[in-house]
Design a protein around this motif. Structure first.
Motif, PDB file in Angstrom:
ATOM      1  N   CYS A 205       0.853  -1.197   0.000  1.00 13.57           N
ATOM      2  CA  CYS A 205       0.000   0.000   0.000  1.00 13.57           C
ATOM      3  C   CYS A 205       0.889   1.247   0.000  1.00 13.57           C
ATOM      4  O   CYS A 205       1.971   1.243   0.574  1.00 13.57           O
ATOM      5  CB  CYS A 205      -0.864   0.048   1.253  1.00 13.57           C
ATOM      6  SG  CYS A 205      -1.832  -1.440   1.510  1.00 13.57           S
ATOM      7  N   LEU A 206       0.381   2.311  -0.638  1.00 17.53           N
ATOM      8  CA  LEU A 206       1.133   3.574  -0.601  1.00 17.53           C
ATOM      9  C   LEU A 206       1.305   4.047   0.835  1.00 17.53           C
ATOM     10  O   LEU A 206       2.388   4.429   1.240  1.00 17.53           O
ATOM     11  CB  LEU A 206       0.385   4.654  -1.387  1.00 17.53           C
ATOM     12  CG  LEU A 206       0.713   4.788  -2.854  1.00 17.53           C
ATOM     13  CD1 LEU A 206      -0.109   5.905  -3.453  1.00 17.53           C
ATOM     14  CD2 LEU A 206       2.189   5.072  -3.065  1.00 17.53           C
ATOM     15  N   GLU A 207       0.213   4.051   1.595  1.00 20.78           N
ATOM     16  CA  GLU A 207       0.310   4.352   3.030  1.00 20.78           C
ATOM     17  C   GLU A 207       0.544   3.034   3.749  1.00 20.78           C
ATOM     18  O   GLU A 207      -0.247   2.113   3.616  1.00 20.78           O
ATOM     19  CB  GLU A 207      -0.992   4.976   3.552  1.00 20.78           C
ATOM     20  CG  GLU A 207      -0.920   5.335   5.038  1.00 20.78           C
ATOM     21  CD  GLU A 207      -2.295   5.338   5.742  1.00 20.78           C
ATOM     22  OE1 GLU A 207      -3.215   4.657   5.263  1.00 20.78           O
ATOM     23  OE2 GLU A 207      -2.408   6.001   6.772  1.00 20.78           O
ATOM     24  N   GLY A 258      -4.856   3.217   0.528  1.00 23.60           N
ATOM     25  CA  GLY A 258      -4.769   1.904  -0.109  1.00 23.60           C
ATOM     26  C   GLY A 258      -4.850   0.798   0.917  1.00 23.60           C
ATOM     27  O   GLY A 258      -4.454   0.967   2.070  1.00 23.60           O
ATOM     28  N   SER A 259      -5.367  -0.336   0.490  1.00 18.04           N
ATOM     29  CA  SER A 259      -5.518  -1.431   1.454  1.00 18.04           C
ATOM     30  C   SER A 259      -5.387  -2.785   0.772  1.00 18.04           C
ATOM     31  O   SER A 259      -4.549  -3.581   1.148  1.00 18.04           O
ATOM     32  CB  SER A 259      -6.866  -1.312   2.159  1.00 18.04           C
ATOM     33  OG  SER A 259      -7.914  -1.167   1.216  1.00 18.04           O
ATOM     34  N   ALA A 288       4.256   1.596  10.283  1.00 15.92           N
ATOM     35  CA  ALA A 288       5.159   0.565   9.757  1.00 15.92           C
ATOM     36  C   ALA A 288       6.032   1.190   8.683  1.00 15.92           C
ATOM     37  O   ALA A 288       5.522   1.874   7.791  1.00 15.92           O
ATOM     38  CB  ALA A 288       4.355  -0.589   9.169  1.00 15.92           C
ATOM     39  N   ASP A 289       7.334   0.999   8.794  1.00 15.83           N
ATOM     40  CA  ASP A 289       8.153   1.507   7.696  1.00 15.83           C
ATOM     41  C   ASP A 289       8.175   0.457   6.586  1.00 15.83           C
ATOM     42  O   ASP A 289       7.657  -0.646   6.731  1.00 15.83           O
ATOM     43  CB  ASP A 289       9.530   1.970   8.169  1.00 15.83           C
ATOM     44  CG  ASP A 289      10.473   0.833   8.546  1.00 15.83           C
ATOM     45  OD1 ASP A 289      10.308  -0.292   8.039  1.00 15.83           O
ATOM     46  OD2 ASP A 289      11.391   1.090   9.347  1.00 15.83           O
ATOM     47  N   ARG A 290       8.742   0.837   5.449  1.00 13.27           N
ATOM     48  CA  ARG A 290       8.614  -0.028   4.276  1.00 13.27           C
ATOM     49  C   ARG A 290       9.319  -1.366   4.481  1.00 13.27           C
ATOM     50  O   ARG A 290       8.850  -2.401   4.024  1.00 13.27           O
ATOM     51  CB  ARG A 290       9.158   0.710   3.044  1.00 13.27           C
ATOM     52  CG  ARG A 290       8.810   0.088   1.734  1.00 13.27           C
ATOM     53  CD  ARG A 290       7.322  -0.125   1.516  1.00 13.27           C
ATOM     54  NE  ARG A 290       6.584   1.089   1.236  1.00 13.27           N
ATOM     55  CZ  ARG A 290       5.253   1.129   1.097  1.00 13.27           C
ATOM     56  NH1 ARG A 290       4.531   0.028   1.182  1.00 13.27           N
ATOM     57  NH2 ARG A 290       4.644   2.275   0.874  1.00 13.27           N
ATOM     58  N   GLY A 512      -9.440   4.973  -0.731  1.00 16.83           N
ATOM     59  CA  GLY A 512      -8.906   5.550  -1.954  1.00 16.83           C
ATOM     60  C   GLY A 512      -9.598   5.066  -3.202  1.00 16.83           C
ATOM     61  O   GLY A 512      -9.345   5.576  -4.288  1.00 16.83           O
ATOM     62  N   GLN A 513     -10.494   4.080  -3.049  1.00 15.22           N
ATOM     63  CA  GLN A 513     -11.120   3.512  -4.254  1.00 15.22           C
ATOM     64  C   GLN A 513     -12.350   4.281  -4.709  1.00 15.22           C
ATOM     65  O   GLN A 513     -12.869   4.023  -5.774  1.00 15.22           O
ATOM     66  CB  GLN A 513     -11.482   2.036  -4.026  1.00 15.22           C
ATOM     67  CG  GLN A 513     -12.572   1.763  -2.990  1.00 15.22           C
ATOM     68  CD  GLN A 513     -12.046   1.712  -1.579  1.00 15.22           C
ATOM     69  OE1 GLN A 513     -11.680   2.732  -1.034  1.00 15.22           O
ATOM     70  NE2 GLN A 513     -12.004   0.541  -0.984  1.00 15.22           N
TER      71      GLN A 513
END
Lengths: 798, 280
Positions: A205-207, A258-259, A288-290, A512-513
């Motif tokens: 997800c972007l976020e 995003g999910s 959470a970091d990437r 976001g959808q």
């Protein structure tokens, strides 16, 4: 304005059903003015960073935190046993998944880590950077344990059992036999077999996952600002495991970036964050970091499927048989479980076809890798690739065109209602109409001609088709009957304010959808106002009706229907008041563009703001005994079917460079049937986005683990998400078969793209390579795997 | 993913840079475009105590021509190279490589000096510099020295730069009328580090440098293969491809094992021939 009587409710004047209108929240999001969890700052807020296991399986001998506690800004370093005093563990099982077992899972590991990335201590500090600095100073002494990595070996006698109390590494097994399978295979002219692999992916997800937990000890209340798809589910489980009263927990989702199913599960680190807020009596934020996302966000799709198809010489399919195995990590994920994906594979293989015999077996096994669970189009892309791979295999071997073999075997469009071989009813599907529409959109015959011409010049192009069925609008059969407190019902509370504004609170959520746009379109249509008059509230357990949220393609089908019924009821209530004010019959009036009009002539009689003014500020002017009700709630739950199935078909056109193994996607098509289309652009972009996610699985994405259970490509450099440069144009078409289970008639659209894309690409690659007698069945199809299949590279070394 | 604490100085002139390097030694890192350094800090793979930001130093900027060469200041960004008429006229191989380097956002900030000094063996520019026989101009407080590309790259992230020394500029020979070149790479997604790539230049008949990247611990010049092609022209292609195994000693990565890389190296070579050889 037309005065002709509408054909249906959706043909009303000022209807937004079937119209592409801008999303009300899109300006805010595109200007970077959204409010994601990380944008929220509370007084006295702390940040948590987790110390995570570097090992796939290891005993925690000791944790030395003395140095970490002395670091600047550090408030607390907390271990699993300490946190367990405020939060109870959970077990990810559901009663309707017979035999499914899992072990208790803690928010922070107690005495051992079962996958690389499992949290073993929490460092809470004034800033994220300070927490990270201190986390490096926590010294964990490990005793490495043997790791179960290979899912194929998970059940072997010599393989260690991850949870000795469970007896073995088998989480779940399901077998299904329908019809005379042995008879069908005996009667077949040919039996073709293939072993398929689908790569382990994750959602990216972007976020990233995020929560800001704010426990307020004075009131005993917990507010969790969380990036989740299912706020009421989170509310229930936070209360349950933190021993709080459910109504004392409020879950708020502002904007969620995003999910794709990633944010619909219980994650130990998110639960730990809430527990830390309770423990420390201060707000605690976890983002959470990437890097930790790659080792803790759920993974999915790690399957090996042996498939067989029984066919007659003329291509008639008599039976499918599959033997599936999937590795789900060391725990079944709470509360939806990690058996659902395999279960869906069993339910969906062979789904579009009219054969009469089917046998399926699946084994879901534990292993020391990150957990897997439901991710966009759960099980569908796997089942579709297996089914369609086998159908194309048969077509190739029998010399039948792939379109023709589907024509001969797809369930006829007039055969409904129809019960699939897994026992699930299909209300109304349109496989043949979709196939014919797709072939026309593709100019299938033209592509075949072009393909043949280019082959003479040594250019290998391929055409792939993939039909699919899709689970949408789930009933309580999905989770509720298994004991999970996850609502299959959703509600909408709608109200008219004095200015004529419509406020609409819904239980389905936005990530976001475009959920809010969809709800606004339906509410505007149902009441009779313009879109600008509608405000939508989502994602707040204190402010919206109790509901399930957005997952399993239920937002429009379930949440939309509740909004429709609520809007219609409010409209009636407004007209009752308007009729009294105008001394007219309510039936003679309508609301259009925010104004009460005469239904027959369209003549404007009374704007809504005037009604609002009188009702709220001059109720003395209304007849005695008339009590306006300008707040209405309606609920909807789909009870007619376990799921409202949809269907569709995809086509892929691509070129394989047989010297480099590179695949160039030239064009992609999807025709799908989501019933009533509310916003064509939102639907088309859902399809396109889904296709891209499917193409990612087919060509790029894979969580690669080494033989010690280490994820070796857990970063955005090495984990290849599909990017725009490699994506083809995606043409979307629709066949519309509204479901009769609701007045709206909408079915889900969010997962169709993902469901069919990998199968279509696989078939296209194999179609391209057919002259070379080469076929592949293991996703992702990488340049190296294609070169190996072509024999240009003999084996992978190093 | 927060960087560990570090100090930061924005240097105004080279003397200050040399002072700081002397003072802090290995603990200091030069910050140019930051496109590799900053991620490595955030990933905590690198933990210098001091970043010396050289972006304001005018001596390191700019692209200029001499009679036979093009001299590119170390701070020249990828996007500046991409848009430079001097580069597109006189160093065409470099111009051809630019669109393959990552993505526009990275090219806006990333610098030629940063890329070369970082010496990632999968990066495009080290191979281009090798193929073009570029000269690296290194400076310390007292002197300037000139090092050929073939001598500059020592290994994975290892270069000829000595303590107290910085890469100031890179000098490329201007292309002559008989100059031929080829650039190609295979990346699974556009902008990724390549699975393998080839930067090749033939400044004149009888001279050919085939610099592969993404194949070993540094850009590798395939000298045996080049010799076959120089001697036999297109007829030498089979021998050239066969000799790549010895030239490249390829090592594998996530996307391709050594055999795959070797196979692809040959494919790239065959495809480059028409551009490199007049007779092919």
């Amino acid at each position: 304005m037309s005065s002709a009587p509408p054909v249906s409710f959706f043909d009303r004047p000022n209807s937004y059903i079937g119209r592409t209108v801008p999303r009300p929240n899109v300006k805010k999001l595109l200007q970077g003015r959204g409010t994601y969890v990380d944008d929220i700052t509370l007084p006295r807020m702390l940040h948590v960073v987790f110390v995570r296991s570097p090992h796939a399986h290891a005993k925690i001998v000791s944790i030395d935190r003395a140095a970490a506690q002395e670091m600047p800004g550090v408030i607390a370093v907390v271990t699993g046993p300490e946190l367990a005093k405020v939060i109870t563990p959970w077990v990810g099982v559901l009663t309707h998944m017979k035999g499914l077992k899992s072990a208790p899972q803690h928010a922070i590991a107690i005495d051992r880590a079962c996958w690389q990335g499992e949290a073993v201590a929490a460092v809470v500090a004034e800033t994220r950077a300070e927490a990270e600095d201190a986390a490096e100073m926590v010294v964990v002494e490990w005793e490495e344990l043997p790791a179960v990595v290979d899912m194929e070996a998970a059940l072997d006698a010599g393989t260690p059992v991850i949870h000795p109390d469970l007896g073995d590494n088998l989480a779940f097994r399901r077998e299904l036999v329908t019809g005379d399978v042995d008879g069908a295979f005996a009667a077949a002219d040919h039996v073709f077999e293939e072993i398929f692999h689908t790569g382990r992916h994750t959602g990216v997800c972007l976020e990233p996952r995020a929560v800001l937990a704010d426990y307020q000890p004075a009131e005993g209340k917990l507010v969790a600002y969380q990036a989740t798809q299912a706020p009421h589910m989170i509310q229930n489980l936070l209360a349950k495991h933190l021993n709080l009263t459910e109504s004392d927990v409020r879950v708020v989702c502002k904007d969620v970036g995003g999910s794709f199913g990633i944010k619909v599960h219980i994650y130990p680190d998110e639960m730990a964050t809430a527990a830390l807020s309770v423990l420390l009596k201060r707000p605690v934020k976890f983002i959470a970091d990437r890097l930790e996302s790659f080792v803790t966000d759920i993974h999915a799709r790690d399957h090996r499927i042996k498939g067989r198809i029984a066919v007659k010489n003329d291509g008639e399919i008599l039976a499918f048989e599959i033997d599936d195995r999937t590795g789900i990590g060391p725990y079944s994920v709470y509360p939806r479980t990690s058996a659902v994906e395999a279960n869906q594979v069993v339910n969906l293989v062979g789904g579009p076809y009219k054969h009469k015999a089917y046998r399926a077996a699946t084994e879901v096994v534990f292993q020391n890798k990150n957990v897997t669970c439901q991710y966009r189009a759960v099980g569908h892309p796997i089942a579709c690739a297996v089914t369609e791979g086998l159908v194309d295999l048969a077509a190739r071997k029998l010399g039948i065109d792939p379109a023709e073999i589907r024509r001969r075997n797809l369930i006829p469009d007039d055969a409904y209602p129809y019960t699939g071989l897994a026992g699930l009813p299909y209300e109304s599907l349109s496989h043949h109409a979709s196939l014919e529409k797709l072939l026309k959109l593709m100019d299938y015959d033209g592509l075949r001609t072009e393909q043949a011409e280019l082959r003479k010049r040594g250019i290998y192009r391929g055409i792939g088709l993939a039909s699919f069925i899709e689970v949408t609008n789930p009933s309580a059969a999905f989770y509720g009957v298994g004991g999970a407190r996850i609502s299959s019902q959703d509600g909408c509370t709608i109200r008219l304010d004095p200015t004529g504004t419509i406020i609409c609170a819904t239980g389905v959520t936005e990530q976001g959808q475009g959920t809010e746009a969809m709800i606004a379109q339906i509410a505007a249509t149902a009441v009779g106002v313009t879109m600008e008059r509608v405000r939508v509230i989502t994602g707040d357990t204190d402010a919206t009706p109790y509901g399930g949220g957005t997952w399993a393609s239920r937002g429009a089908g379930i949440g939309g229907e509740a909004a429709l019924q609520a809007g219609k009821a409010l409209r009636q209530n407004i007209l009752t008041v308007a009729a009294a004010m105008l001394q007219a019959a309510p039936e003679s009036l309508d609301i259009r563009n925010g104004t009460v009009v005469d239904t027959d002539t369209g003549v404007e009689r009374l704007p809504l703001e005037e009604i609002g003014r009188v009702v709220y500020f001059r109720p003395d002017a209304l007849p005695k005994g008339l009590q306006p009700e300008f707040v209405v709630t309606r609920h909807y739950v789909q009870k007619d079917y376990p799921f409202v199935f949809t269907n569709g078909i995809q086509g892929s056109y691509l070129e394989v460079d047989t010297e480099t193994g590179f695949v160039t996607l030239l064009k992609h098509w999807c025709v799908e049937d989501c019933g009533t289309i509310i916003n064509p652009q939102l639907v088309d972009e859902q399809i396109r986005g889904g296709v891209v996610q499917g193409l990612g699985g087919a060509l790029y994405e894979q969580c690669i683990y080494d033989d010690r259970g280490q994820l070796v490509n857990g970063s955005m450099i090495d984990y290849l998400v599909p990017m725009a440069g490699e994506m083809p144009d995606i043409v979307v078409g629709h066949v519309v078969s509204p479901t009769a289970s609701s007045e709206l008639g909408a079915k889900g659209a969010g997962e169709a793209g993902t469901a069919g894309a990998p199968g279509a690409v696989m078939n296209a690659i194999n179609d391209a390579l057919q002259p070379l007698n080469v076929s592949l069945a293991a996703q992702p199809f990488t340049p190296e795997s294609i070169l190996m299949a072509l024999g240009r590279v003999s084996a992978k070394v190093g | 993913m927060k960087a560990p604490p570090f100090g930061y100085v924005k240097a105004r002139e080279l003397g200050q840079v040399f002072d700081l390097l002397e003072q802090h030694g290995d603990e200091a890192k030069i910050l140019a475009g930051g496109q590799s350094l900053i991620p490595s800090l955030n990933l905590r793979l690198s933990r210098p105590t001091l970043l010396i930001d050289i972006n304001a130093i005018a001596d390191l900027q700019g692209i200029r021509e001499t009679a036979d060469t093009v001299v590119v200041g170390a701070l020249t960004t990828h996007v500046a190279l991409e848009k430079s008429p001097i580069i597109s006229r006189h160093v065409q191989l470099l111009a051809a490589a630019m669109p393959h380097i990552a993505h526009p956002a990275i090219r806006n900030r990333g610098t030629i000096g940063g890329s070369l000094a970082f010496a990632d063996p999968a990066a495009e520019l080290p191979a281009c510099a090798t193929a073009l026989d570029a000269t690296f101009i290194l400076r310390n407080r007292d002197q300037e020295r000139r090092v050929k590309a073939s001598e500059f790259f020592h290994g994975l992230f290892e270069t000829d730069l000595k303590p107290g020394e910085i890469l100031a500029a890179i000098e490329f020979p201007k292309a002559t009328t008989s100059h031929r070149f080829a650039f190609s790479e295979l990346a699974r997604r556009h902008g990724d580090y390549a699975m393998i790539g080839l930067a090749a230049a033939s400044p004149q008949l009888g001279m050919l440098r085939l610099a592969y990247f993404g194949v070993a611990d540094r850009p590798v010049s395939a000298e045996r293969a080049a010799t076959h092609l120089i001697r036999d022209g297109a007829a030498g292609v089979e021998a050239a491809c066969a000799s790549l195994a010895d030239d490249l000693e390829s090592s594998g990565d996530l996307n391709a094992g050594p055999q795959t890389k070797l196979h692809l190296a040959a494919v790239l070579l065959r495809r480059a021939l028409p551009a490199l050889l007049p007779s092919a």
